[in-house]
Design a protein around this motif. Structure first.
Motif, PDB file in Angstrom:
ATOM      1  N   ALA A  98      15.169 -14.682   2.284  1.00  0.00           N
ATOM      2  CA  ALA A  98      14.161 -14.524   1.362  1.00  0.00           C
ATOM      3  C   ALA A  98      13.047 -13.463   1.924  1.00  0.00           C
ATOM      4  O   ALA A  98      12.627 -13.836   3.028  1.00  0.00           O
ATOM      5  N   PRO A  99      12.710 -12.478   1.318  1.00  0.00           N
ATOM      6  CA  PRO A  99      11.606 -11.733   1.935  1.00  0.00           C
ATOM      7  C   PRO A  99      10.338 -12.645   1.728  1.00  0.00           C
ATOM      8  O   PRO A  99       9.991 -13.499   0.992  1.00  0.00           O
ATOM      9  N   VAL A 100       9.388 -12.393   2.736  1.00  0.00           N
ATOM     10  CA  VAL A 100       8.115 -13.411   3.146  1.00  0.00           C
ATOM     11  C   VAL A 100       6.899 -12.582   2.932  1.00  0.00           C
ATOM     12  O   VAL A 100       7.095 -11.479   3.676  1.00  0.00           O
ATOM     13  N   VAL A 101       5.811 -12.757   2.358  1.00  0.00           N
ATOM     14  CA  VAL A 101       4.596 -12.427   2.530  1.00  0.00           C
ATOM     15  C   VAL A 101       3.425 -13.404   2.848  1.00  0.00           C
ATOM     16  O   VAL A 101       3.524 -14.552   2.464  1.00  0.00           O
ATOM     17  N   GLY A 109      -5.980 -15.087   8.830  1.00  0.00           N
ATOM     18  CA  GLY A 109      -5.519 -13.795   8.840  1.00  0.00           C
ATOM     19  C   GLY A 109      -5.154 -13.295  10.247  1.00  0.00           C
ATOM     20  O   GLY A 109      -4.272 -12.375  10.446  1.00  0.00           O
ATOM     21  N   ARG A 110      -5.656 -13.859  11.359  1.00  0.00           N
ATOM     22  CA  ARG A 110      -5.423 -13.564  12.669  1.00  0.00           C
ATOM     23  C   ARG A 110      -3.995 -14.099  12.885  1.00  0.00           C
ATOM     24  O   ARG A 110      -3.153 -13.330  13.460  1.00  0.00           O
ATOM     25  N   VAL A 111      -3.513 -15.165  12.468  1.00  0.00           N
ATOM     26  CA  VAL A 111      -2.088 -15.674  12.597  1.00  0.00           C
ATOM     27  C   VAL A 111      -1.329 -14.671  11.677  1.00  0.00           C
ATOM     28  O   VAL A 111      -0.094 -14.239  12.257  1.00  0.00           O
ATOM     29  N   ALA A 112      -1.478 -14.436  10.580  1.00  0.00           N
ATOM     30  CA  ALA A 112      -0.813 -13.369   9.717  1.00  0.00           C
ATOM     31  C   ALA A 112      -0.337 -11.731  10.555  1.00  0.00           C
ATOM     32  O   ALA A 112       0.705 -11.648  10.697  1.00  0.00           O
ATOM     33  N   LEU A 113      -1.665 -11.607  10.784  1.00  0.00           N
ATOM     34  CA  LEU A 113      -1.546 -10.273  11.774  1.00  0.00           C
ATOM     35  C   LEU A 113      -0.458 -10.263  13.074  1.00  0.00           C
ATOM     36  O   LEU A 113       0.197  -9.471  13.351  1.00  0.00           O
ATOM     37  N   HIS A 114      -0.721 -11.639  13.773  1.00  0.00           N
ATOM     38  CA  HIS A 114       0.086 -11.697  14.837  1.00  0.00           C
ATOM     39  C   HIS A 114       1.361 -11.784  14.470  1.00  0.00           C
ATOM     40  O   HIS A 114       2.250 -11.441  15.302  1.00  0.00           O
ATOM     41  N   LEU A 115       1.757 -12.143  13.367  1.00  0.00           N
ATOM     42  CA  LEU A 115       3.181 -12.456  13.081  1.00  0.00           C
ATOM     43  C   LEU A 115       3.792 -11.460  12.195  1.00  0.00           C
ATOM     44  O   LEU A 115       4.756 -11.365  11.593  1.00  0.00           O
ATOM     45  N   ALA A 116       3.321 -10.263  12.166  1.00  0.00           N
ATOM     46  CA  ALA A 116       3.485  -9.065  11.169  1.00  0.00           C
ATOM     47  C   ALA A 116       4.946  -8.653  11.480  1.00  0.00           C
ATOM     48  O   ALA A 116       5.720  -7.939  10.720  1.00  0.00           O
ATOM     49  N   ALA A 117       5.311  -8.887  12.713  1.00  0.00           N
ATOM     50  CA  ALA A 117       6.668  -8.271  13.083  1.00  0.00           C
ATOM     51  C   ALA A 117       7.769  -9.345  13.110  1.00  0.00           C
ATOM     52  O   ALA A 117       9.079  -9.112  13.357  1.00  0.00           O
ATOM     53  N   GLU A 118       7.497 -10.385  12.363  1.00  0.00           N
ATOM     54  CA  GLU A 118       8.443 -11.690  12.265  1.00  0.00           C
ATOM     55  C   GLU A 118       9.735 -11.091  11.389  1.00  0.00           C
ATOM     56  O   GLU A 118       9.481 -10.303  10.352  1.00  0.00           O
ATOM     57  N   PRO A 119      10.801 -11.575  11.491  1.00  0.00           N
ATOM     58  CA  PRO A 119      12.052 -11.268  10.563  1.00  0.00           C
ATOM     59  C   PRO A 119      11.747 -11.877   9.283  1.00  0.00           C
ATOM     60  O   PRO A 119      10.866 -12.893   9.190  1.00  0.00           O
ATOM     61  N   ASP A 120      12.010 -10.979   8.276  1.00  0.00           N
ATOM     62  CA  ASP A 120      11.866 -11.537   6.713  1.00  0.00           C
ATOM     63  C   ASP A 120      10.713 -11.394   6.296  1.00  0.00           C
ATOM     64  O   ASP A 120      10.425 -11.326   4.774  1.00  0.00           O
ATOM     65  N   VAL A 121       9.601 -10.821   7.270  1.00  0.00           N
ATOM     66  CA  VAL A 121       7.988 -10.764   6.643  1.00  0.00           C
ATOM     67  C   VAL A 121       8.064  -9.068   6.179  1.00  0.00           C
ATOM     68  O   VAL A 121       8.316  -8.352   7.173  1.00  0.00           O
ATOM     69  N   VAL A 122       7.531  -9.086   4.826  1.00  0.00           N
ATOM     70  CA  VAL A 122       7.690  -7.832   4.385  1.00  0.00           C
ATOM     71  C   VAL A 122       6.363  -7.403   4.075  1.00  0.00           C
ATOM     72  O   VAL A 122       6.143  -6.203   3.844  1.00  0.00           O
ATOM     73  N   GLY A 123       5.449  -8.283   4.041  1.00  0.00           N
ATOM     74  CA  GLY A 123       3.915  -7.897   3.910  1.00  0.00           C
ATOM     75  C   GLY A 123       2.912  -8.987   4.452  1.00  0.00           C
ATOM     76  O   GLY A 123       3.395 -10.042   4.831  1.00  0.00           O
ATOM     77  N   VAL A 135      -2.788  -8.324  17.344  1.00  0.00           N
ATOM     78  CA  VAL A 135      -2.283  -7.912  16.245  1.00  0.00           C
ATOM     79  C   VAL A 135      -0.855  -7.299  16.584  1.00  0.00           C
ATOM     80  O   VAL A 135      -0.624  -6.566  17.472  1.00  0.00           O
ATOM     81  N   GLY A 136       0.021  -7.878  15.922  1.00  0.00           N
ATOM     82  CA  GLY A 136       1.596  -7.349  16.163  1.00  0.00           C
ATOM     83  C   GLY A 136       1.808  -6.358  15.549  1.00  0.00           C
ATOM     84  O   GLY A 136       1.254  -5.760  14.357  1.00  0.00           O
ATOM     85  N   ARG A 137       2.431  -5.280  15.993  1.00  0.00           N
ATOM     86  CA  ARG A 137       2.893  -4.110  15.396  1.00  0.00           C
ATOM     87  C   ARG A 137       4.003  -4.449  14.236  1.00  0.00           C
ATOM     88  O   ARG A 137       5.205  -4.937  14.343  1.00  0.00           O
ATOM     89  N   PRO A 138       3.833  -4.134  13.020  1.00  0.00           N
ATOM     90  CA  PRO A 138       4.811  -4.694  12.009  1.00  0.00           C
ATOM     91  C   PRO A 138       5.929  -3.630  11.941  1.00  0.00           C
ATOM     92  O   PRO A 138       6.147  -2.738  12.583  1.00  0.00           O
ATOM     93  N   ARG A 166      -6.641   2.598  12.554  1.00  0.00           N
ATOM     94  CA  ARG A 166      -5.640   2.586  13.738  1.00  0.00           C
ATOM     95  C   ARG A 166      -4.062   2.639  13.139  1.00  0.00           C
ATOM     96  O   ARG A 166      -3.314   3.352  13.566  1.00  0.00           O
ATOM     97  N   LEU A 167      -4.109   1.452  12.453  1.00  0.00           N
ATOM     98  CA  LEU A 167      -2.891   1.252  11.827  1.00  0.00           C
ATOM     99  C   LEU A 167      -2.436   2.312  10.898  1.00  0.00           C
ATOM    100  O   LEU A 167      -1.144   2.868  11.018  1.00  0.00           O
ATOM    101  N   ALA A 168      -3.202   2.888  10.101  1.00  0.00           N
ATOM    102  CA  ALA A 168      -2.870   3.945   9.114  1.00  0.00           C
ATOM    103  C   ALA A 168      -2.270   5.191  10.057  1.00  0.00           C
ATOM    104  O   ALA A 168      -1.397   6.007   9.477  1.00  0.00           O
ATOM    105  N   ALA A 169      -3.145   5.585  11.041  1.00  0.00           N
ATOM    106  CA  ALA A 169      -2.944   6.442  11.915  1.00  0.00           C
ATOM    107  C   ALA A 169      -1.525   6.384  12.504  1.00  0.00           C
ATOM    108  O   ALA A 169      -0.953   7.440  13.003  1.00  0.00           O
ATOM    109  N   SER A 170      -1.021   5.378  12.778  1.00  0.00           N
ATOM    110  CA  SER A 170       0.275   5.120  13.504  1.00  0.00           C
ATOM    111  C   SER A 170       1.293   4.973  12.609  1.00  0.00           C
ATOM    112  O   SER A 170       2.581   4.772  12.946  1.00  0.00           O
ATOM    113  N   GLY A 171       1.110   5.087  11.319  1.00  0.00           N
ATOM    114  CA  GLY A 171       2.223   5.172  10.234  1.00  0.00           C
ATOM    115  C   GLY A 171       2.366   4.191   9.400  1.00  0.00           C
ATOM    116  O   GLY A 171       3.256   3.882   8.780  1.00  0.00           O
ATOM    117  N   VAL A 172       1.435   3.180   9.658  1.00  0.00           N
ATOM    118  CA  VAL A 172       1.932   1.681   9.087  1.00  0.00           C
ATOM    119  C   VAL A 172       1.329   2.117   7.682  1.00  0.00           C
ATOM    120  O   VAL A 172       0.363   2.472   7.364  1.00  0.00           O
TER     121      VAL A 172
END
Length: 212
Positions: A98-101, A109-123, A135-138, A166-172
């Motif tokens: 299941a996709p996770v947001v 918010g820090r935790v969520a950004l830290h885990l942005a690259a976790e499997p199944d996390v879509v947002g 901050v994790g690289r999504p 910074r994230l937008a400039a890197s294509g996120v």
């Protein structure tokens, strides 16, 4: 779902065959080993967001709230990160694939950004986030929503704006919402905070326009 593990807790609704999952992560403090209670202010602050998401998505999405074991981040211990990983493991075991947001406030918010690259996390929706250097690289295709009030005196809205740039400039795929006059508790213009998050979730998990 109502589960406990070593003081961490997971509560919420899981409808039959949900199209996705929202995991709400509450705030905390830089340090502190005090146990967290469900009726504490930080966990309760996420209840209106759970309700707004539930109202927008009906019975199509599972909406879960995590209660951390202890109040603080606690340096290298990163206690809330471990709690969130436990919750994600339970979600994957119960609803595999299941996709996770992730929706987190302040320390959450820090935790969520830290885990942005976790499997199944879509947002990830980070609300008045504590922006640090971890901050994790999504993963490609993962969407980020950053919301911060201009009058926040607890976490720095300038750090959030810089992160968005910074994230937008890197294509996120990142969306930055600045709430004019908004405070850290998200009480001023509360409906705006809640509906912005609910729309983001609905768009990602149900393919609905955020204004629908």
């Amino acid at each position: 779902m109502n589960e406990q593990h070593d003081g961490a807790g997971l509560r919420g609704r899981v409808p039959d065959s949900p199209r996705g999952v929202v995991l709400l992560l509450h705030g905390g403090a830089e340090s502190g080993r005090q146990r967290v209670a469900w009726w504490g202010l930080a966990p309760l602050r996420m209840v209106p967001f759970a309700m707004a998401i539930g109202s927008r998505t009906g019975h199509a999405v599972a909406v879960l709230r995590l209660k951390n074991r202890v109040r603080g981040w606690n340096g290298a211990r990163r206690d809330p990160v471990h709690d969130a990983r436990w919750a994600l493991d339970r979600i994957r075991a119960t609803l595999p694939g299941a996709p996770v947001v992730l929706v987190g406030h302040s320390m959450g918010g820090r935790v969520a950004l830290h885990l942005a690259a976790e499997p199944d996390v879509v947002g990830v929706a980070a609300l008045a986030p504590w922006v640090a250097g971890d901050v994790g690289r999504p993963r490609p295709g993962t969407a980020l929503l950053l919301v911060h009030g201009t009058r926040d005196r607890i976490t720095d809205p300038r750090r959030t704006a810089a992160l968005a740039d910074r994230l937008a400039a890197s294509g996120v795929d990142v969306r930055h919402v600045s709430v004019d006059g908004g405070d850290h508790a998200m009480l001023r213009d509360a409906p705006l905070w809640q509906e912005t998050v609910a729309g983001f979730v609905s768009e990602l998990l149900l393919g609905r326009d955020r204004t629908s």
